[in-house]
Design an enzyme around this catalytic site. Structure first.
Site, short mmCIF file in Angstrom:
data_model
loop_
_atom_site.label_atom_id
_atom_site.label_comp_id
_atom_site.label_asym_id
_atom_site.label_seq_id
_atom_site.Cartn_x
_atom_site.Cartn_y
_atom_site.Cartn_z
N TYR A 98 -4.94 46.06 -17.58
CA TYR A 98 -3.91 47.01 -18.04
C TYR A 98 -2.53 46.60 -17.53
O TYR A 98 -1.54 46.63 -18.28
CB TYR A 98 -4.31 48.39 -17.54
N LYS A 156 0.70 45.72 -19.76
CA LYS A 156 1.92 46.53 -19.68
C LYS A 156 3.13 45.70 -19.24
O LYS A 156 4.25 45.97 -19.66
CB LYS A 156 1.70 47.72 -18.73
P1 NAP Z 1 -4.43 59.00 -24.43
O1 NAP Z 1 -4.31 60.46 -24.18
O2 NAP Z 1 -5.67 58.29 -24.05
O3 NAP Z 1 -4.07 58.71 -25.95
C1 NAP Z 1 -4.12 57.39 -26.47
C2 NAP Z 1 -4.35 57.48 -27.95
O4 NAP Z 1 -4.42 56.13 -28.47
C3 NAP Z 1 -5.68 58.16 -28.31
O5 NAP Z 1 -5.50 59.09 -29.35
C4 NAP Z 1 -6.55 56.99 -28.74
O6 NAP Z 1 -7.55 57.31 -29.71
C5 NAP Z 1 -5.51 56.07 -29.37
N1 NAP Z 1 -6.03 54.71 -29.54
C6 NAP Z 1 -6.81 54.02 -28.67
N2 NAP Z 1 -7.11 52.82 -29.18
C7 NAP Z 1 -6.51 52.75 -30.40
C8 NAP Z 1 -6.47 51.75 -31.42
N3 NAP Z 1 -7.11 50.59 -31.29
N4 NAP Z 1 -5.78 52.02 -32.55
C9 NAP Z 1 -5.15 53.20 -32.71
N5 NAP Z 1 -5.15 54.18 -31.78
C10 NAP Z 1 -5.83 53.96 -30.63
O7 NAP Z 1 -3.25 58.20 -23.67
P2 NAP Z 1 -1.82 58.70 -23.10
O8 NAP Z 1 -2.00 59.05 -21.67
O9 NAP Z 1 -1.18 59.65 -24.06
O10 NAP Z 1 -1.03 57.30 -23.10
C11 NAP Z 1 -0.25 56.87 -24.21
C12 NAP Z 1 0.42 55.55 -23.85
O11 NAP Z 1 1.21 55.69 -22.66
C13 NAP Z 1 -0.59 54.42 -23.56
O12 NAP Z 1 -0.09 53.20 -24.04
C14 NAP Z 1 -0.64 54.41 -22.04
O13 NAP Z 1 -1.04 53.17 -21.55
C15 NAP Z 1 0.80 54.75 -21.69
N6 NAP Z 1 0.96 55.32 -20.34
C16 NAP Z 1 0.37 56.50 -19.99
C17 NAP Z 1 0.55 57.01 -18.71
C18 NAP Z 1 -0.08 58.31 -18.25
O14 NAP Z 1 0.09 58.64 -17.05
N7 NAP Z 1 -0.75 59.06 -19.08
C19 NAP Z 1 1.34 56.31 -17.79
C20 NAP Z 1 1.92 55.10 -18.18
C21 NAP Z 1 1.74 54.63 -19.47
P3 NAP Z 1 -9.01 57.80 -29.19
O15 NAP Z 1 -8.79 59.13 -28.60
O16 NAP Z 1 -9.83 57.84 -30.43
O17 NAP Z 1 -9.46 56.76 -28.20
#
Ligand code: NAP
Length: 252
Positions: free
Chosen positions: A153, A157
């Protein structure tokens, strides 16, 4: 005649940060394609946007599949108009310490975050260049600075930070900007999974993390949506190739 709204594609927008970004961009007057693995999974986000008076469609596609991406972007262009705003947000976790990390753990994460952002950007930039206007935002992370158990990851990133800098150089002449947001700890389903891995309750985990964050709280998806709204605005036209850490402090 009123100008038609600019069209935004937000990947991984069925829930979490992506859903919040999709809703914010729609509230700012964009027509939004809510893209996620299945069209059904996008229904709630699409409903929330239309209930608030915005315009949205749901699109099912796997961002790591070149065929899916082509079909999805063609569909958006035909249904809503040429997409000129792209938010590469879709993401997954496959955490493991390096000695236990499998090739599948590595490939799955790199495929969704890096290959997915590449395929989506390549498809959307055709429209942006033609329209001579565009905004690209990639979701990086504070994990780009290194995080135990996340070699896959963190590499992806950090890779996205280099990716937007190159896009900024290549596409600037077409009035297309590319920037990255590096969120700190944002409470979503993704952090729920991390809590489970650490054998903690989500609430307990959030409280523990908040103590280490200078502003004294964990982030909300809306905090990231606000940064995405700025980067995709007309007035951000001179901001490109940047990484904005949205983490409640210089680091979380
Ligand atoms: P999340 O709640 O897990 O949501 C991610 C979404 O992406 C889910 O709806 C998932 O679908 C979808 N997805 C996964 N694989 C996919 C694919 N191959 N094609 C299309 N859609 C896909 O994640 P989040 O926490 O909102 O994070 C969103 C972004 O921010 C990510 O890139 C993450 O790395 C980044 N981020 C998050 C945090 C944090 O603290 N939450 C911090 C830093 C960065 P499914 O539900 O069907 O799997």
């Amino acid at each position: 005649m009123a100008e038609s709204p600019r069209v935004a594609v937000v990947t991984g927008a069925a829930r979490g940060i992506g859903a919040s970004i999709a809703q914010r961009l729609a509230a700012d007057g964009r027509a939004v394609a809510v893209l996620d693995l299945s069209e059904e999974s996008t229904e709630e986000t699409v409903r929330a946007i239309t209930a608030a008076g915005g315009r949205a469609i749901g699109v099912g596609a796997d961002v790591s599949s070149a065929d899916d991406v082509k079909r999805a972007v063609d569909h958006v262009a035909t249904t809503l108009g040429p997409p000129t705003i792209l938010v590469n947000n879709a993401g997954i976790l496959r955490d493991n310490l390096i000695f236990r990390m499998t090739e599948d753990d590595w490939d799955a994460v790199v495929s969704v975050h890096l290959r997915g952002a590449f395929l989506m950007t390549r498809a959307v930039q055709t429209h942006q260049v033609k329209q001579e206007w565009g905004r690209i935002v990639c979701l990086s992370s504070i994990s780009a600075l290194g995080n135990r158990g996340q070699a896959n990851y963190t590499a992806a990133k950090a890779g996205l930070q280099g990716f937007v800098k190159t896009l900024a150089i290549e596409l600037g002449r077409y009035n297309v900007t590319a920037n990255a947001i590096a969120p700190g700890f944002i409470a979503t389903d993704m952090t729920r999974i991390t809590a489970e891995r650490m054998k903690l309750t989500h609430e307990g985990f959030l409280a523990q993390v908040a103590r280490e964050i200078p502003v004294g709280r964990v982030g909300k998806p809306e905090d990231i949506a606000a940064a995405a709204a700025f980067f995709t605005s007309d007035e951000a036209s001179f901001v490109s190739g940047q990484v904005l850490y949205v983490a409640g402090g210089p680091k979380a």
